[in-house]
Design an enzyme around this catalytic site. Structure first.
Site, PDB file in Angstrom:
ATOM      1  N   SER A 322      -2.424  11.333  -1.216  1.00 18.26           N
ATOM      2  CA  SER A 322      -2.800  11.016   0.164  1.00 18.26           C
ATOM      3  C   SER A 322      -4.303  10.773   0.248  1.00 18.26           C
ATOM      4  CB  SER A 322      -2.388  12.149   1.109  1.00 18.26           C
ATOM      5  OG  SER A 322      -3.235  13.275   0.983  1.00 18.26           O
ATOM      6  N   TRP A 325      -4.886   7.341  -1.191  1.00 18.94           N
ATOM      7  CA  TRP A 325      -4.434   6.332  -0.237  1.00 18.94           C
ATOM      8  C   TRP A 325      -5.518   6.011   0.778  1.00 18.94           C
ATOM      9  CZ3 TRP A 325      -3.873   6.625   5.098  1.00 18.94           C
ATOM     10  CH2 TRP A 325      -3.190   5.557   5.718  1.00 18.94           C
ATOM     11  N   HIS A 326      -6.277   7.024   1.173  1.00 19.05           N
ATOM     12  CA  HIS A 326      -7.282   6.818   2.210  1.00 19.05           C
ATOM     13  C   HIS A 326      -8.452   5.963   1.739  1.00 19.05           C
ATOM     14  CE1 HIS A 326      -5.282  10.077   4.489  1.00 19.05           C
ATOM     15  NE2 HIS A 326      -5.845   9.508   5.525  1.00 19.05           N
ATOM     16  N   GLY A 327      -8.774   5.980   0.458  1.00 23.26           N
ATOM     17  CA  GLY A 327      -9.895   5.161   0.022  1.00 23.26           C
ATOM     18  C   GLY A 327     -10.182   5.277  -1.459  1.00 23.26           C
ATOM     19  N   PHE A 471      -9.175   2.212   6.337  1.00 15.03           N
ATOM     20  CA  PHE A 471      -8.179   2.567   5.334  1.00 15.03           C
ATOM     21  C   PHE A 471      -7.027   1.580   5.275  1.00 15.03           C
ATOM     22  CE2 PHE A 471      -9.635   6.808   7.141  1.00 15.03           C
ATOM     23  CZ  PHE A 471     -10.744   6.835   6.328  1.00 15.03           C
TER      24      PHE A 471
END
Length: 471
Positions: A322, A325-327, A471
């Site tokens: 996770s 996924w954000h960056g 994002f």
């Protein structure tokens, strides 16, 4: 075009509403075509070069959906192709630059004579959101949970502008029936205006105000400077509250916009700072992302059906990914790892029997909240800082590792931060307000005041894009 901009509120949105309702009166298909065109225009308004990528992704995934439906025994291989296609697209645009930069550092460290090109690939808006959404669609097609859908409905499912840029990550079972049998009503529209006004106020009046303090402090530490202990805590807490009201405001506005078109989007935010543990936090924060990771990653990995050790590994993997996924950055890697460790620690702690009366006391619950909130506040520092050294510098200031001059306290900032804590803990959240909404003068005056104050304030401050647009 931001939701919190004059061009959106007074130009784009009125045109979309008027066109949609006029066309819907004659033929709902025409209204959907108009809504799709408006959504694509909204996306392309940011940068027209983003639009072909979105359309390419939609077309390929729809063809894969049809292919899986008709594949019979070969459906699994086509699903794998579909997942690989989406992940490859995401990797190319979101992680290529990060990967090449780190590979270049490795070649320099080991003195390997390889010239590594550094590509400045612009990250397309919303690619993380529409990629995950379409992966879930393909997986559910393979699981035979989806029947044939028209290309028009699928395009709207992916590109519906209220949820396209920053979520929620919608599920086909929530959206497709609403696109097939749209149910607009005056009551929905009134509720939409009500919650949109609340979200707009949260964004422009609260989140953007906290952003000034957060940006000022992070600019110093990211540049190698340090802050005193008070300003360090002001900086970290300001970002913690900025992110809360920014994302909460976006979620409210997205729901409000959906209701104006007769569409109910899923709840994506439910007072996460009231959480007493990290697991509860993830049930309340970015709910649809957590749902996606649970259904399409955690459970396929085995969930909690295998050994306890494997369950802990699965929890860490999901939380860690996770963060990725954000960056693409070490700050997100660290943030994901911290949440992974926290999830694992809480699961281990949860196995301890709590039969003592102490565990039911108010003091114990307050202690749980204090630990959870401060963990979140500290982990958000790595989420926000543009470099890891800046995050470390801020932490040094927060915990007195460095000390700058005499300690001076700005009591106005202290009061505002205390109010922030009280607001997130004791005020009803907007979803509770929407569920208990009554169409009366009190509600109209309340939403009217919030809307008017927000619109006036928008003219006095520069536009600040939503954090999750990154994002």
């Amino acid at each position: 075009m931001l939701f919190s901009s004059y061009i959106f509120i007074f130009a784009f949105l009125p045109i979309m509403l008027i066109g949609f309702y006029i066309l819907r009166f004659y033929n709902f298909v025409y209204a959907k075509v108009f809504l799709l065109c408006g959504s694509l225009f909204f996306y392309g308004f940011w940068n027209f070069l983003y639009l072909p990528l979105l359309l390419f992704s939609i077309i390929i995934n729809f063809l894969l959906h049809k292919s899986i439906l008709s594949a019979g025994g070969g459906a699994k291989y086509r699903l794998i192709v579909g997942i690989c296609f989406n992940l490859l697209l995401l990797f190319i645009f979101k992680y290529t630059t990060f990967f090449l930069e780190n590979f270049r550092l490795l070649t320099l460290f080991f003195n390997i004579n390889i010239e590594v090109p550094i590509l400045n690939i612009v990250l397309p808006l919303a690619i993380s959101f529409f990629t995950f959404q379409q992966i879930a669609f393909l997986v559910d097609t393979y699981r035979q949970k989806i029947d044939n859908n028209t290309f028009l409905d699928y395009c709207l499912f992916v590109s519906f502008f209220p949820q396209l840029i920053a979520g929620p990550i919608v599920h086909h079972s929530e959206m497709m029936p609403q696109f097939k049998n749209n149910n607009v009503s005056l009551q929905k529209a009134i509720k939409g205006i009500f919650i949109f006004s609340i979200g707009l106020f949260k964004k422009v009046y609260i989140a953007d105000s906290f952003a000034k303090w957060a940006d000022s402090g992070f600019k110093i530490v990211e540049g190698g400077g340090v802050l005193n202990i008070f300003e360090s805590w002001v900086t970290s807490l300001s970002y913690t509250f900025q992110l809360y009201f920014d994302f909460s405001g976006y979620c409210d506005m997205a729901i409000g916009l959906g209701l104006l078109f007769g569409i109910m989007l899923p709840i994506n935010f439910n007072s996460p700072y009231k959480a007493l543990n990290i697991t509860d936090f993830w049930r309340r924060w970015h709910i649809t992302l957590g749902r996606f990771l649970k259904e399409y990653l955690y459970i396929p990995l085995g969930g909690n059906k295998l050994t306890f050790g494997r369950t802990l590994i699965n929890l860490f993997i999901v939380a860690f990914l996770s963060g990725i996924w954000h960056g693409a950055g070490y700050g997100f890697v660290i943030w994901g790892a911290l949440h992974g460790i926290a999830m694992v620690s809480h699961r281990i702690y949860s196995t301890i029997k709590k039969d003592f009366a102490f565990f039911n006391t108010l003091f114990y619950k307050a202690l749980c909240w204090f630990i959870t909130f401060n963990f979140l506040n500290i982990s958000w520092i790595f989420f926000r800082s543009e470099n890891v050294s800046g995050a470390i510098n801020l932490l040094k200031g927060m915990f007195g590792v460095v000390w700058i001059g005499e300690l001076s306290i700005d009591y106005m900032k202290l009061l505002v931060l205390v109010c922030g804590v009280l607001f997130v803990l004791y005020l009803k959240n907007s979803i509770e307000m929407l569920e208990n909404f009554k169409d009366n003068k009190k509600s109209a005056i309340f939403s009217g005041i919030l809307f008017y104050a927000s619109v006036i304030y928008m003219g006095a401050v520069p536009y600040v894009k939503f954090i999750y647009f990154n994002f």
